[in-house]
Design a protein around this motif. Structure first.
Motif, PDB file in Angstrom:
ATOM      1  N   VAL A 301       0.728  -1.195  -0.044  1.00  0.00           N
ATOM      2  CA  VAL A 301      -0.152   0.126   0.092  1.00  0.00           C
ATOM      3  C   VAL A 301       1.135   1.267  -0.139  1.00  0.00           C
ATOM      4  O   VAL A 301       0.549   2.034  -0.710  1.00  0.00           O
ATOM      5  N   GLY A 302       1.994   1.163   0.854  1.00  0.00           N
ATOM      6  CA  GLY A 302       2.731   2.379   1.023  1.00  0.00           C
ATOM      7  C   GLY A 302       3.473   2.528  -0.509  1.00  0.00           C
ATOM      8  O   GLY A 302       3.707   3.719  -0.715  1.00  0.00           O
ATOM      9  N   MET A 303       4.038   1.477  -1.056  1.00  0.00           N
ATOM     10  CA  MET A 303       4.687   1.666  -2.426  1.00  0.00           C
ATOM     11  C   MET A 303       3.623   2.120  -3.565  1.00  0.00           C
ATOM     12  O   MET A 303       3.930   3.131  -4.322  1.00  0.00           O
ATOM     13  N   GLY A 304       2.240   1.634  -3.465  1.00  0.00           N
ATOM     14  CA  GLY A 304       1.188   2.040  -4.437  1.00  0.00           C
ATOM     15  C   GLY A 304       0.967   3.529  -4.125  1.00  0.00           C
ATOM     16  O   GLY A 304       0.658   4.222  -5.222  1.00  0.00           O
ATOM     17  N   MET A 305       1.007   3.868  -2.816  1.00  0.00           N
ATOM     18  CA  MET A 305       0.518   5.626  -2.657  1.00  0.00           C
ATOM     19  C   MET A 305       1.772   6.312  -3.219  1.00  0.00           C
ATOM     20  O   MET A 305       1.351   7.294  -3.546  1.00  0.00           O
ATOM     21  N   PHE A 351       5.885  -8.274  -7.221  1.00  0.00           N
ATOM     22  CA  PHE A 351       6.598  -8.608  -6.004  1.00  0.00           C
ATOM     23  C   PHE A 351       5.866 -10.048  -5.353  1.00  0.00           C
ATOM     24  O   PHE A 351       6.369 -10.741  -4.848  1.00  0.00           O
ATOM     25  N   THR A 352       4.543  -9.898  -5.363  1.00  0.00           N
ATOM     26  CA  THR A 352       3.634 -10.828  -5.194  1.00  0.00           C
ATOM     27  C   THR A 352       3.758 -12.368  -5.981  1.00  0.00           C
ATOM     28  O   THR A 352       3.937 -13.255  -5.362  1.00  0.00           O
ATOM     29  N   SER A 353       4.355 -12.062  -7.088  1.00  0.00           N
ATOM     30  CA  SER A 353       4.823 -13.110  -8.100  1.00  0.00           C
ATOM     31  C   SER A 353       6.109 -13.763  -7.677  1.00  0.00           C
ATOM     32  O   SER A 353       6.047 -15.168  -7.581  1.00  0.00           O
ATOM     33  N   ILE A 354       6.908 -12.891  -7.287  1.00  0.00           N
ATOM     34  CA  ILE A 354       8.247 -13.585  -6.611  1.00  0.00           C
ATOM     35  C   ILE A 354       8.010 -14.301  -5.547  1.00  0.00           C
ATOM     36  O   ILE A 354       8.631 -15.268  -5.257  1.00  0.00           O
ATOM     37  N   ILE A 377      10.625  -4.119  -0.033  1.00  0.00           N
ATOM     38  CA  ILE A 377       9.559  -3.020  -0.605  1.00  0.00           C
ATOM     39  C   ILE A 377       9.980  -1.652   0.382  1.00  0.00           C
ATOM     40  O   ILE A 377      10.167  -0.681  -0.024  1.00  0.00           O
ATOM     41  N   PHE A 378       9.737  -2.015   1.621  1.00  0.00           N
ATOM     42  CA  PHE A 378      10.053  -0.773   2.711  1.00  0.00           C
ATOM     43  C   PHE A 378      11.176  -0.209   2.529  1.00  0.00           C
ATOM     44  O   PHE A 378      11.653   0.982   2.513  1.00  0.00           O
ATOM     45  N   GLY A 379      12.338  -1.131   2.409  1.00  0.00           N
ATOM     46  CA  GLY A 379      13.642  -0.501   2.199  1.00  0.00           C
ATOM     47  C   GLY A 379      13.875   0.199   1.008  1.00  0.00           C
ATOM     48  O   GLY A 379      14.505   1.299   0.966  1.00  0.00           O
ATOM     49  N   SER A 483       3.634   8.026   1.132  1.00  0.00           N
ATOM     50  CA  SER A 483       4.915   7.871   1.989  1.00  0.00           C
ATOM     51  C   SER A 483       5.035   6.402   2.015  1.00  0.00           C
ATOM     52  O   SER A 483       4.319   5.610   2.041  1.00  0.00           O
ATOM     53  N   ALA A 484       6.452   6.015   2.246  1.00  0.00           N
ATOM     54  CA  ALA A 484       6.750   4.649   2.615  1.00  0.00           C
ATOM     55  C   ALA A 484       6.099   4.132   3.867  1.00  0.00           C
ATOM     56  O   ALA A 484       5.910   2.957   3.764  1.00  0.00           O
ATOM     57  N   ALA A 485       5.622   5.093   4.699  1.00  0.00           N
ATOM     58  CA  ALA A 485       5.264   4.574   6.000  1.00  0.00           C
ATOM     59  C   ALA A 485       3.773   4.436   6.029  1.00  0.00           C
ATOM     60  O   ALA A 485       3.203   3.755   6.942  1.00  0.00           O
ATOM     61  N   TYR A 486       2.940   4.761   4.897  1.00  0.00           N
ATOM     62  CA  TYR A 486       1.588   4.837   4.790  1.00  0.00           C
ATOM     63  C   TYR A 486       1.360   3.313   4.634  1.00  0.00           C
ATOM     64  O   TYR A 486       1.923   2.447   3.785  1.00  0.00           O
TER      65      TYR A 486
END
Length: 562
Positions: A301-305, A351-354, A377-379, A483-486
């Motif tokens: 979700v953070g990545m998508g945002m 990412f989900t495929s991996i 992802i967070f990193g 943001s990443a934290a979202y």
């Protein structure tokens, strides 16, 4: 024979033989009436049914040539018209006899047959309970007398005798309970069979075309007959507790905050907040169905945002991505909307495929593969954005995609569409059936020719698509602010919603409706506690208790099945 002569003068209990005698005059009357109706239907309604069945057989019979089929069907259609004419001519008379039969049953069945049996069942249950309690008292008395004799002994002999006496006593009480349960079930079965007698007669009268009231009466009776309090509480106990919690909150909130909790505005707000989360819940539900999970949802979700905000940002981006300040304002807004959606879906699906590949190919538990995704992802997002929150997206975009029409937020319609599509995939496609099969027993599914690898991969890819769509929709709802934290903690919310909604970690068990209910419960609970002013950290406590309760009940159901 009068009804009083059929009831035992000692206890008022009817034997099965006496029950048959009560039913006999009703059956005799109805059989005579039914013979008249059958005679009137013989060359009409009955003939029509026979001809239609014959036509279906001829259509499927490969021994006939097309010409022969047409000849046979043409002949039968001529007979069908004659039968319809007979049916039409006799309809009024048949309807009159059917009404007469139903009136007779309404006047005599309950009064002369079913009510005496119900009353007898009450007395039988009472008698069975008294007998069971007498038996237990007798066993207990004998056991205590035996203990008194054993206590005169000493040493190993006393210990052995005590153990044997207790074993025998427990066996006797258990056998008594089994006999009592069998007796109660027999009484219940006989009462149920008595109820069904009426509808078997009506079934013949109406040729299974029951009225709405008759259908409802049968469904209600079947529900009562199959109802088991223990199973009901195992299945619905958590929902009952949650309902009580919401009732308590709705009472407390007006007193504490001087405002009603479940107003129309608040309900609409809850549905708006729940809409993007439904996408996430539907995505992870497929993985839980395979006895898996996904710890990376929040970071997705953070990545998508971040991706959505960068692409749809209002003017040049205030933040940088890998040191680059993007400015996509030259691209038309509709193209940026589509680009943001596709980019979110692609990255989430990659990412989900991996994770799916390592889970399916190397049998690594999804807990590990998705936890790795979460960290990666967070990193990446934190490193690429330096932890900076991006600003708002173009203000007209939400009005284009999720406008409010007369106060109604159309973001809810996106969630409804997702529910319908995923329900169709789960219930009406080969992949959906394979998903349940692999979740229930992967070895058996593999032997039956189902590719466990590809079912697992498709479940993860489908989750990625839903995560991408959900995060894009959340960006619309929040008008950016990526943001990443979202999304932190959203993974737990999505998983918990599935568990509360009945998607079992034992695999192969779950429904879309349950997922939706689970998401709505958690969203409403969070919203309600926030309105009440409960600290966010304490809200996690509430959620944790609900999750433990849900998983415990699920485990109890699984143990019972085993």
């Amino acid at each position: 024979m009068s009804q009083n002569n059929l009831i035992s003068p000692n206890n008022g209990i009817l034997t099965p033989e006496k029950e048959e005698l009560l039913l006999a005059p009703i059956q005799e009357h109805m059989n005579a009436l039914q013979q008249k109706i059958d005679a009137l239907r013989q060359d009409g309604t009955t003939k029509i049914s026979e001809i239609n069945n014959t036509i279906k057989i001829i259509h499927g019979d490969k021994n006939f040539s097309k010409h022969e089929q047409e000849q046979q069907i043409a002949r039968l259609k001529g007979e069908l018209e004659k039968a319809k004419a007979v049916e039409s001519a006799n309809k009024a008379q048949v309807d009159k006899l059917v009404a007469e039969g139903e009136a007779y049953l309404n006047a005599h069945f309950d009064k002369e047959y079913y009510t005496p049996i119900k009353n007898s069942a009450v007395l039988e249950r009472k008698q069975a309970k008294e007998q069971y309690e007498r038996q237990l008292a007798e066993y207990k008395q004998n056991y205590e007398a035996q203990l008194a004799e054993i206590n005169k002994l000493s040493g190993a002999e006393k210990a052995r005798e005590l153990k044997d006496a207790k074993y025998v006593y427990n066996n006797k009480t258990f056998d008594a309970k089994v006999r009592y349960d069998i007796a109660l079930q027999d009484i219940k079965d006989r009462r149920h069979e008595a109820f069904l007698q009426k509808y078997q007669m009506i079934d013949r009268l109406r040729i299974s075309r029951f009225s709405v009231g008759q259908n409802y009466a049968q469904k209600w009776e079947n529900f009562l007959y199959r109802f088991n309090m223990k199973q009901f509480l195992l299945k619905n106990g958590l929902y009952l507790v949650i309902i009580l919690i919401f009732i308590a909150l709705s009472i407390i909130t007006p007193k504490v905050k001087k405002t009603d909790l479940f107003t129309f505005t608040n309900i609409v707000n809850i549905l708006q907040q729940a809409s993007p989360r439904i996408f996430l819940g539907l995505g992870v539900a497929g993985l839980i169905l395979l006895t898996g999970t996904d710890l990376s949802i929040g970071r997705m979700v953070g990545m998508g945002m971040v991706i959505s905000t960068v692409i749809m940002h209002k003017g040049p981006n205030t933040g940088q991505l890998f040191g680059i300040a993007f400015d996509l304002t030259s691209i038309p807004i509709p193209a940026r909307i589509i680009l943001a959606l596709l980019t979110c879906i692609v990255f989430c699906t990659i990412f989900t495929s991996i994770a799916g590949f390592f889970t399916a190919r190397f049998k690594i538990h999804p807990f590990i593969t998705t936890m790795s995704n979460m960290l990666i992802i967070f990193g990446l997002i934190t490193y690429s954005t330096k932890g900076v929150s991006f600003g708002a997206i173009e203000s007209e975009i939400p009005n284009m995609i999720i406008p409010k029409i007369n106060g109604f937020p159309t973001i809810i319609l996106w969630a409804v569409a997702a529910i319908i599509i995923v329900w169709f995939i789960w219930n009406k496609t080969t992949f959906g059936k394979d998903l349940y099969a692999v979740g229930g027993n992967p070895e058996a599914a593999s032997v039956s020719g189902i590719s466990v690898f590809w079912v697992t991969m498709c479940a993860f890819m489908m989750a990625g698509i839903l995560y991408g769509f959900g995060s894009w929709l959340e960006c619309m709802r929040m008008v950016g602010s990526g943001s990443a934290a979202y999304g932190q903690g959203w993974d737990m919310d999505a998983i918990a919603a599935c568990v509360v909604g009945g998607v079992s970690f034992t695999g192969g068990i779950g429904r879309i409706s349950g997922v939706v209910v689970g998401v709505l419960i958690f969203t409403a609970l969070t919203y309600s506690l926030t309105v009440l002013g409960i600290d966010t950290n304490l809200q996690f406590v509430f959620e944790g208790i609900i999750i433990v309760a849900a998983v415990t009940l699920d485990s109890l159901k699984y143990v019972q099945k085993k």
